[in-house]
Design a protein around this motif. Structure first.
Motif, PDB file in Angstrom:
ATOM      1  N   ALA A  94       0.823  -1.209   0.000  1.00 46.43           N
ATOM      2  CA  ALA A  94       0.000   0.000   0.000  1.00 46.43           C
ATOM      3  C   ALA A  94       0.855   1.256   0.000  1.00 46.43           C
ATOM      4  N   GLU A  95       2.038   1.155   0.577  1.00 42.61           N
ATOM      5  CA  GLU A  95       2.901   2.330   0.686  1.00 42.61           C
ATOM      6  C   GLU A  95       4.213   2.046  -0.025  1.00 42.61           C
ATOM      7  N   MET A  96       4.419   2.640  -1.200  1.00 40.68           N
ATOM      8  CA  MET A  96       5.668   2.494  -1.946  1.00 40.68           C
ATOM      9  C   MET A  96       6.191   3.867  -2.357  1.00 40.68           C
ATOM     10  N   ALA A  97       5.964   4.841  -1.522  1.00 41.05           N
ATOM     11  CA  ALA A  97       6.391   6.199  -1.846  1.00 41.05           C
ATOM     12  C   ALA A  97       7.899   6.307  -1.713  1.00 41.05           C
ATOM     13  N   LEU A  98       8.464   7.211  -2.477  1.00 39.52           N
ATOM     14  CA  LEU A  98       9.904   7.468  -2.441  1.00 39.52           C
ATOM     15  C   LEU A  98      10.237   8.335  -1.236  1.00 39.52           C
ATOM     16  N   ARG A  99      11.080   7.808  -0.349  1.00 43.83           N
ATOM     17  CA  ARG A  99      11.538   8.553   0.823  1.00 43.83           C
ATOM     18  C   ARG A  99      13.056   8.439   0.887  1.00 43.83           C
ATOM     19  N   LEU A 100      13.731   9.426   0.343  1.00 46.22           N
ATOM     20  CA  LEU A 100      15.193   9.391   0.264  1.00 46.22           C
ATOM     21  C   LEU A 100      15.817   9.833   1.584  1.00 46.22           C
ATOM     22  N   PRO A 101      16.929   9.214   1.961  1.00 43.71           N
ATOM     23  CA  PRO A 101      17.642   9.687   3.156  1.00 43.71           C
ATOM     24  C   PRO A 101      18.368  10.982   2.840  1.00 43.71           C
ATOM     25  N   PRO A 102      18.648  11.797   3.843  1.00 39.10           N
ATOM     26  CA  PRO A 102      19.405  13.027   3.586  1.00 39.10           C
ATOM     27  C   PRO A 102      20.820  12.717   3.135  1.00 39.10           C
ATOM     28  N   GLU A 103      21.388  13.641   2.385  1.00 42.28           N
ATOM     29  CA  GLU A 103      22.743  13.440   1.897  1.00 42.28           C
ATOM     30  C   GLU A 103      23.733  13.404   3.059  1.00 42.28           C
ATOM     31  N   VAL A 104      24.726  12.537   2.911  1.00 43.81           N
ATOM     32  CA  VAL A 104      25.750  12.393   3.941  1.00 43.81           C
ATOM     33  C   VAL A 104      26.923  13.308   3.596  1.00 43.81           C
ATOM     34  N   GLN A 105      27.352  14.070   4.559  1.00 47.47           N
ATOM     35  CA  GLN A 105      28.497  14.945   4.338  1.00 47.47           C
ATOM     36  C   GLN A 105      29.761  14.109   4.167  1.00 47.47           C
ATOM     37  N   THR A 106      30.604  14.542   3.256  1.00 45.22           N
ATOM     38  CA  THR A 106      31.865  13.848   3.024  1.00 45.22           C
ATOM     39  C   THR A 106      32.836  14.205   4.139  1.00 45.22           C
ATOM     40  N   LEU A 107      33.027  13.247   5.043  1.00 51.93           N
ATOM     41  CA  LEU A 107      33.902  13.449   6.187  1.00 51.93           C
ATOM     42  C   LEU A 107      35.009  12.409   6.175  1.00 51.93           C
ATOM     43  N   SER A 108      36.092  12.713   6.842  1.00 53.53           N
ATOM     44  CA  SER A 108      37.194  11.767   6.950  1.00 53.53           C
ATOM     45  C   SER A 108      36.785  10.597   7.834  1.00 53.53           C
ATOM     46  N   TYR A 109      37.310   9.433   7.514  1.00 50.01           N
ATOM     47  CA  TYR A 109      36.991   8.231   8.277  1.00 50.01           C
ATOM     48  C   TYR A 109      37.536   8.354   9.691  1.00 50.01           C
ATOM     49  N   LYS A 110      36.715   7.945  10.663  1.00 45.23           N
ATOM     50  CA  LYS A 110      37.124   7.965  12.061  1.00 45.23           C
ATOM     51  C   LYS A 110      37.321   6.538  12.541  1.00 45.23           C
ATOM     52  N   ILE A 111      38.458   6.297  13.130  1.00 44.05           N
ATOM     53  CA  ILE A 111      38.814   4.972  13.617  1.00 44.05           C
ATOM     54  C   ILE A 111      37.854   4.572  14.731  1.00 44.05           C
ATOM     55  N   GLY A 112      37.433   3.298  14.716  1.00 46.12           N
ATOM     56  CA  GLY A 112      36.506   2.809  15.719  1.00 46.12           C
ATOM     57  C   GLY A 112      36.981   1.531  16.367  1.00 46.12           C
ATOM     58  N   ILE A 113      36.221   1.072  17.343  1.00 43.87           N
ATOM     59  CA  ILE A 113      36.547  -0.157  18.064  1.00 43.87           C
ATOM     60  C   ILE A 113      36.482  -1.351  17.109  1.00 43.87           C
ATOM     61  N   GLY A 114      37.515  -2.174  17.148  1.00 41.28           N
ATOM     62  CA  GLY A 114      37.591  -3.345  16.282  1.00 41.28           C
ATOM     63  C   GLY A 114      38.427  -3.130  15.045  1.00 41.28           C
ATOM     64  N   ASP A 115      38.698  -1.903  14.666  1.00 39.38           N
ATOM     65  CA  ASP A 115      39.558  -1.637  13.522  1.00 39.38           C
ATOM     66  C   ASP A 115      40.983  -2.091  13.826  1.00 39.38           C
ATOM     67  N   VAL A 116      41.679  -2.453  12.777  1.00 39.18           N
ATOM     68  CA  VAL A 116      43.083  -2.850  12.901  1.00 39.18           C
ATOM     69  C   VAL A 116      43.934  -1.804  12.196  1.00 39.18           C
ATOM     70  N   VAL A 117      44.855  -1.198  12.936  1.00 33.04           N
ATOM     71  CA  VAL A 117      45.746  -0.183  12.372  1.00 33.04           C
ATOM     72  C   VAL A 117      47.151  -0.761  12.275  1.00 33.04           C
ATOM     73  N   ILE A 118      47.888  -0.287  11.305  1.00 30.35           N
ATOM     74  CA  ILE A 118      49.266  -0.722  11.067  1.00 30.35           C
ATOM     75  C   ILE A 118      50.202   0.439  11.358  1.00 30.35           C
ATOM     76  N   LEU A 119      51.216   0.184  12.182  1.00 31.60           N
ATOM     77  CA  LEU A 119      52.289   1.151  12.427  1.00 31.60           C
ATOM     78  C   LEU A 119      53.532   0.663  11.715  1.00 31.60           C
ATOM     79  N   ALA A 120      54.020   1.468  10.784  1.00 33.58           N
ATOM     80  CA  ALA A 120      55.246   1.143  10.049  1.00 33.58           C
ATOM     81  C   ALA A 120      56.354   2.053  10.554  1.00 33.58           C
ATOM     82  N   THR A 121      57.389   1.441  11.122  1.00 37.26           N
ATOM     83  CA  THR A 121      58.514   2.203  11.678  1.00 37.26           C
ATOM     84  C   THR A 121      59.782   1.880  10.905  1.00 37.26           C
ATOM     85  N   ARG A 122      60.785   2.739  11.081  1.00 36.80           N
ATOM     86  CA  ARG A 122      62.049   2.536  10.386  1.00 36.80           C
ATOM     87  C   ARG A 122      62.813   1.412  11.048  1.00 36.80           C
ATOM     88  N   ALA A 123      63.306   0.506  10.242  1.00 38.39           N
ATOM     89  CA  ALA A 123      64.044  -0.636  10.771  1.00 38.39           C
ATOM     90  C   ALA A 123      65.507  -0.268  10.971  1.00 38.39           C
TER      91      ALA A 123
END
Length: 266
Positions: free
Chosen positions: A93-122
């Motif tokens: 009965a309801e198939m109307a178009l309901r678009l989500p608001p546009e998402v601002q382009t922001l830099s990725y923020k590190i979160g819990i569970g992410d794996v980061v790599i540290l590369a140091t000079r050998a």
């Protein structure tokens, strides 16, 4: 035998006169039950009377509805099954178009569970130091962001980086290395994206959980990653996006116009 013209005409008159015989009502009896039948001659006037009269059909006798067997059931059969369940194939009965608001382009923020790599000079000889790529690869160490939002670096301790961009996390690690009088030449990158995901299910070939990475996750990319849509009739299809507690939807006939929609959470 020779008939004159007058004799032929007389025969014709007698033949036509025989068609107007009127039969009086009579009773016709059968072997079992007497039936009253009224015979009426067919004429234009009798046909008109018959067409004007009302007709009420007689009800069938009770024996017509009787079944052979015991207790009113059909002989040789058990109880009839219940009516099958037929799915409702009518469009929603309801198939109307309901678009989500546009998402601002922001830099990725590190979160819990992410794996980061540290590369140091050998540490090594001058030849190894000249090949910077080889030196960096030999000293790449991965760290998983714990549930407290920090990574544990040997000789440095816990460094909180959850909720920070990659640049902000690098600055945080740099400050801790300087405080501990360690070599501060390093680089940091996200190797595994586990903190932000999008669940893709429903009428797709393979239900999956797609990670949110440094780049935007578009609607077409999410559908392709799940193996495509498997609906037989796209007229009744609709894509629903659940974001931040709000449900949005896009009928399939509108998907092509919004194929580059960013479906990640703001």
């Amino acid at each position: 035998m020779i008939l004159t013209r007058s004799a032929v005409a007389l025969c014709a008159v007698l033949s036509l006169a025989s068609c107007g015989v009127t039969y009086t009502p009579q009773t016709v009896s059968t072997k079992d039950t007497p039936l009253d039948v009224t015979v009426v001659s067919m004429s234009p006037s009798s046909i008109e009377v018959a067409n004007r009269s009302s007709y009420t059909p007689r009800a069938l006798p009770a024996e017509f509805f009787a079944t052979a067997g015991m207790n009113g059931t059909v002989r040789g059969f058990g109880a009839f099954p219940e009516a099958p369940s037929v799915p409702n194939l009518s469009p929603p009965a309801e198939m109307a178009l309901r678009l989500p608001p546009e998402v601002q382009t922001l830099s990725y923020k590190i979160g819990i569970g992410d794996v980061v790599i540290l590369a140091t000079r050998a540490a090594g000889n001058s030849v190894e130091q000249l090949t910077g790529l080889l030196a960096a690869q030999s000293q790449r160490q991965g760290y998983t962001v714990r549930d407290d939002g920090a990574i544990a670096i040997p000789e440095v301790g816990a460094v909180a980086i959850a909720g920070l961009t990659v640049e902000e996390a690098e600055d945080q690690v740099f400050q801790r290395l300087v405080q501990n009088q360690l070599d501060s030449e390093f680089s940091l990158e996200v190797a595994e994206f586990n903190s932000k995901r999008v669940s893709i299910g429903g009428a797709v070939r393979n239900a999956i959980i797609a990670p949110i990475t440094l780049s935007a996750l578009r609607l077409d990319q999410a559908i392709t990653a799940a193996g495509g849509i498997t609906l037989e009739n796209n007229d009744y299809g609709v894509i629903r996006i659940y974001r931040d507690g709000t449900l949005y939807q896009i009928p399939l006939d509108n998907v092509r116009r919004h194929i580059k929609l960013d479906i990640r959470s703001a």
